[in-house]
Write a protein that holds these residues in place. Structure first.
Motif, PDB file in Angstrom:
ATOM      1  N   VAL B 224      -8.962   4.394  -2.050  1.00 31.40           N
ATOM      2  CA  VAL B 224      -9.119   5.017  -3.367  1.00 31.40           C
ATOM      3  C   VAL B 224     -10.386   5.851  -3.397  1.00 31.40           C
ATOM      4  O   VAL B 224     -10.393   6.989  -3.873  1.00 31.40           O
ATOM      5  CB  VAL B 224      -9.129   3.943  -4.474  1.00 31.40           C
ATOM      6  N   SER B 225     -11.488   5.313  -2.820  1.00 32.13           N
ATOM      7  CA  SER B 225     -12.694   6.146  -2.861  1.00 32.13           C
ATOM      8  C   SER B 225     -12.563   7.353  -1.959  1.00 32.13           C
ATOM      9  O   SER B 225     -13.245   8.344  -2.185  1.00 32.13           O
ATOM     10  CB  SER B 225     -13.995   5.417  -2.565  1.00 32.13           C
ATOM     11  N   LEU B 293      -2.682   5.725  -6.274  1.00 30.02           N
ATOM     12  CA  LEU B 293      -3.022   4.826  -5.176  1.00 30.02           C
ATOM     13  C   LEU B 293      -3.701   3.568  -5.715  1.00 30.02           C
ATOM     14  O   LEU B 293      -3.428   2.451  -5.275  1.00 30.02           O
ATOM     15  CB  LEU B 293      -3.954   5.574  -4.229  1.00 30.02           C
ATOM     16  N   ARG B 294      -4.568   3.772  -6.711  1.00 34.51           N
ATOM     17  CA  ARG B 294      -5.263   2.618  -7.282  1.00 34.51           C
ATOM     18  C   ARG B 294      -4.271   1.666  -7.931  1.00 34.51           C
ATOM     19  O   ARG B 294      -4.329   0.454  -7.726  1.00 34.51           O
ATOM     20  CB  ARG B 294      -6.290   3.087  -8.309  1.00 34.51           C
ATOM     21  N   ASP B 295      -3.321   2.233  -8.695  1.00 35.89           N
ATOM     22  CA  ASP B 295      -2.306   1.387  -9.311  1.00 35.89           C
ATOM     23  C   ASP B 295      -1.469   0.698  -8.245  1.00 35.89           C
ATOM     24  O   ASP B 295      -1.161  -0.489  -8.342  1.00 35.89           O
ATOM     25  CB  ASP B 295      -1.389   2.221 -10.206  1.00 35.89           C
ATOM     26  N   ALA B 296      -1.095   1.472  -7.205  1.00 37.33           N
ATOM     27  CA  ALA B 296      -0.189   0.931  -6.197  1.00 37.33           C
ATOM     28  C   ALA B 296      -0.865  -0.164  -5.387  1.00 37.33           C
ATOM     29  O   ALA B 296      -0.220  -1.102  -4.930  1.00 37.33           O
ATOM     30  CB  ALA B 296       0.287   2.049  -5.269  1.00 37.33           C
ATOM     31  N   LEU B 297      -2.168  -0.071  -5.211  1.00 41.38           N
ATOM     32  CA  LEU B 297      -2.862  -1.043  -4.369  1.00 41.38           C
ATOM     33  C   LEU B 297      -3.349  -2.245  -5.173  1.00 41.38           C
ATOM     34  O   LEU B 297      -3.843  -3.201  -4.611  1.00 41.38           O
ATOM     35  CB  LEU B 297      -4.054  -0.377  -3.685  1.00 41.38           C
ATOM     36  N   ASP B 298      -3.201  -2.170  -6.507  1.00 44.07           N
ATOM     37  CA  ASP B 298      -3.661  -3.272  -7.331  1.00 44.07           C
ATOM     38  C   ASP B 298      -2.524  -4.285  -7.488  1.00 44.07           C
ATOM     39  O   ASP B 298      -1.523  -3.995  -8.128  1.00 44.07           O
ATOM     40  CB  ASP B 298      -4.078  -2.729  -8.702  1.00 44.07           C
TER      41      ASP B 298
END
Lengths: 336, 304
Positions: B224-225, B293-298
């Motif tokens: 994400v970063s 990506l942040r949503d998907a990886l959370d």
């Protein structure tokens, strides 16, 4: 709390000294020669004299300590003298002097400060006034059309560089419609209503450009913070005891959601001063950002050193304010 | 995301983590749009110069200030340089700066974060260093460094490589702090987990624990970063170029093109605006990718 404040201050002061040292060292390591722009016909010994008159003759640590003395001791004393009319000592002190204009850097900064403060301050106020209602409504009506548009617009506003929004505004409002001036006139004086209106018109675009970028970030924070609070038990309790929806949302939830947002507002102040560098360049506002750019282009090291350090002071100061505000506003945070 | 899709996914034989992530990522419309647009921009910039073969630096004075035509799809500038070729060329540089600076800042950020999180004695000094970097006024400092060291590096590495290295290096060195903080937080939590304790108890050396057990688990915040890092680097480079302190005039980047053409805004508004749109579109699409990506990886959101 007081204990914590003192401890933070004790930490902030060495940080600032380290930063001032880093900035000084970077500027000093630079290979450029301040006399490089002078005519080549100047004989070498005169050139050496010029270098000495700029204070370059001494070794690095001495020059750093001299700058520290000038900036941390002489300049504040001078300010106190100006404000109060007292004379401290003999009133003769060496001040941080710009190489290109040969006038004290602090005076240059004081000249430029009002324009920047007006534009930056107004834009921050506008941004806060727009962002909070947007955040509240889009959280209260999550996934509604308003929320989706708001989220999209804030994402766009957050991603688009300020020079792009600035250019678009210039094309639309100055070039095509001719409503607003694209160049900020700093010499303009407000004396009556019509000149006040001119001032409002020339401030409109720089303010809106800066405000847009800030609004995007703040409304995202506001929305997230409201969403965190809307599902809490105390909200259900407030509703269950028959409070009106308006007071549940605007008094109970909003007050609690504002806690993190207020700290974000405090943290954002230095960033918006940085953003003002670009905005001032677009609209030709001759504020602090323009001064910095002129200083950098003219290799005016004392000016750049002082201005950059002032930006660092802003960051450290507002970080401190944000932490303290968090401690004051949120009773769950106990620093001691 | 429809429930049917999850059920189908669950019942079909094998579910991997990345498969799940991909399914969740695909359901995020903005993220998919962002990925497609970013992919198209990359493709255009990579392949474009082979199709539109005019040299971006060729000065054709007779064709200066030309409008749109088949020979010059976006017209030419006041020196008769083809705008489309310049935008393609500039895009290559801007994207290269974004990607390289992102890699530098990720490497430094991850290294600092992992070391600070894993080794207690390094935590204090490294985090103080991070705090110090966070307190530096980055944009002014960036401008100062670029201005002061431009000529030295140009002399050392040649005009183009020198300035590229300088800008990429400076952006990378001033943007690693957020990554370091996030990674440190995750490593601190991971260090107390059973599988790391188990690895430690059978005598795995720290080096191996970090590479085998810690790194794969901090990969998602790093990814994400990474997206945020690309967006940030592109914006920073364009801001520096826009202020006239970035790449030299004969080395176009998108920010540089906006800077050069902004004086013609009342006659030819499209000249500064098209490169500015290119910057904005890239940054928006990358930011949407990051969001998805942040949503998907959370794991709390995924599969809901």
């Amino acid at each position: 709390m007081l204990n914590y404040t003192i401890r933070r201050l004790m930490f902030a002061i060495p940080t600032l000294f380290v930063i001032s040292f880093i900035i000084f060292a970077i500027l000093d390591l630079s290979p450029g020669d301040p006399t490089g722009n002078l005519p080549l016909t100047i004989p070498p010994d005169v050139r050496e004299k010029i270098r000495e008159s700029l204070g370059l003759g001494q070794p690095f640590p001495i020059r750093y300590l001299k700058w520290c003395q000038q900036f941390f001791v002489n300049e504040p004393l001078n300010l106190i003298e100006n404000w109060t009319g007292w004379t401290i000592g003999d009133g003769e002190r060496l001040r941080v002097t710009s190489w290109s204009t040969r006038s004290p850097v602090v005076d240059l900064i004081a000249e430029r400060m009002p324009q920047t403060l007006w534009v930056v301050g107004m834009s921050y106020v506008v941004a806060i006034l727009i962002a909070i209602p947007i955040g509240v409504i889009s959280a209260y009506r999550q996934y509604s059309l308003f929320d989706q548009i708001g989220t999209f617009v804030s994402m766009v506003g957050f991603s688009v560089p300020t020079f792009f929004t600035g250019l678009i505004l210039i094309v639309v409002f100055s070039v095509n419609l001719g409503w607003l001036p694209s160049v900020y006139d700093t010499t303009h004086k407000v004396t009556d209503w019509s000149s006040f209106w001119v001032q409002v018109r020339q401030m409109a675009m720089p303010t809106m450009v800066l405000a847009l970028a800030t609004t995007a970030q703040l409304s995202r924070f506001m929305r997230a913070s409201m969403l965190d609070n809307l599902n809490q038990d105390y909200v259900r309790t407030a509703r269950a005891k028959g409070l009106r929806e308006r007071s549940v949302v605007l008094i109970h939830v909003l007050r609690n959601s504002m806690i993190p947002v207020v700290t974000v507002i405090a943290l954002g102040v230095p960033a918006i001063f940085g953003g003002a560098i670009i905005t001032e360049q677009i609209f030709k506002v001759n504020g602090l950002g323009a001064l910095l750019i002129i200083g950098i282009q003219g290799a005016d090291i004392p000016l750049v050193q002082t201005l950059t350090f002032l930006f660092a002071v802003l960051i450290v100061f507002f970080n401190l304010i944000a932490d303290l505000l968090y401690g004051i506003l949120d009773p769950r945070i106990r620093y001691d | 995301m429809t429930d049917a899709a999850i059920v189908e996914q669950g019942e079909s034989a094998h579910r991997s983590l990345w498969g799940d992530v991909w399914v969740q990522f695909r359901s995020h419309k903005g993220a998919m749009a962002g990925t497609i647009i970013f992919g198209l921009i990359c493709l255009l910039v990579a392949v474009g110069p082979y199709i539109h073969t005019i040299d971006a630096q060729y000065l054709d004075y007779r064709a200066k200030n030309a409008g749109m035509s088949w020979a010059h799809p976006l017209g030419t500038d006041n020196y008769g340089r083809d705008m489309f070729a310049q935008i393609l060329q500039g895009g290559r540089t801007s994207l290269a700066v974004g990607l390289t600076a992102m890699v530098i800042s990720l490497v430094i950020g991850t290294l600092v974060g992992v070391l600070a999180g894993y080794f207690r004695w390094l935590d204090g000094p490294l985090m103080r260093l991070t705090d110090l970097f966070l307190a530096l006024p980055l944009l002014p400092l960036l401008l100062v460094i670029v201005m002061l060291f431009r000529d030295t590096l140009r002399a050392a590495f040649g005009p183009e490589t020198g300035i590229f290295l300088l800008i990429v290096g400076v952006i990378g060195l001033t943007s690693w702090m957020q990554t370091a903080r996030i990674v440190r937080g995750d490593v601190l939590a991971l260090k107390e987990r059973e599988f790391v304790l188990a690895a430690k108890s059978i005598g795995t050396p720290p080096r191996r624990i970090i590479s085998r057990h810690v790194m794969p688990n901090v990969l998602s915040p790093i990814m994400v970063s990474a997206t945020l890092g690309i967006a940030n680097a592109i914006i920073t480079e364009s801001a520096v170029s826009f202020l006239g302190l970035g790449f030299p005039p004969d080395y176009p980047t998108w920010g540089q093109l906006v800077f050069q053409n902004q004086n013609f805004i009342d006659l030819h508004p499209e000249r500064p605006i098209i490169p500015a749109i290119a910057i904005s579109l890239t940054v928006i699409s990358v930011n949407f990718m990051g969001d998805g990506l942040r949503d998907a990886l959370d794991p709390r959101i995924r599969g809901r």
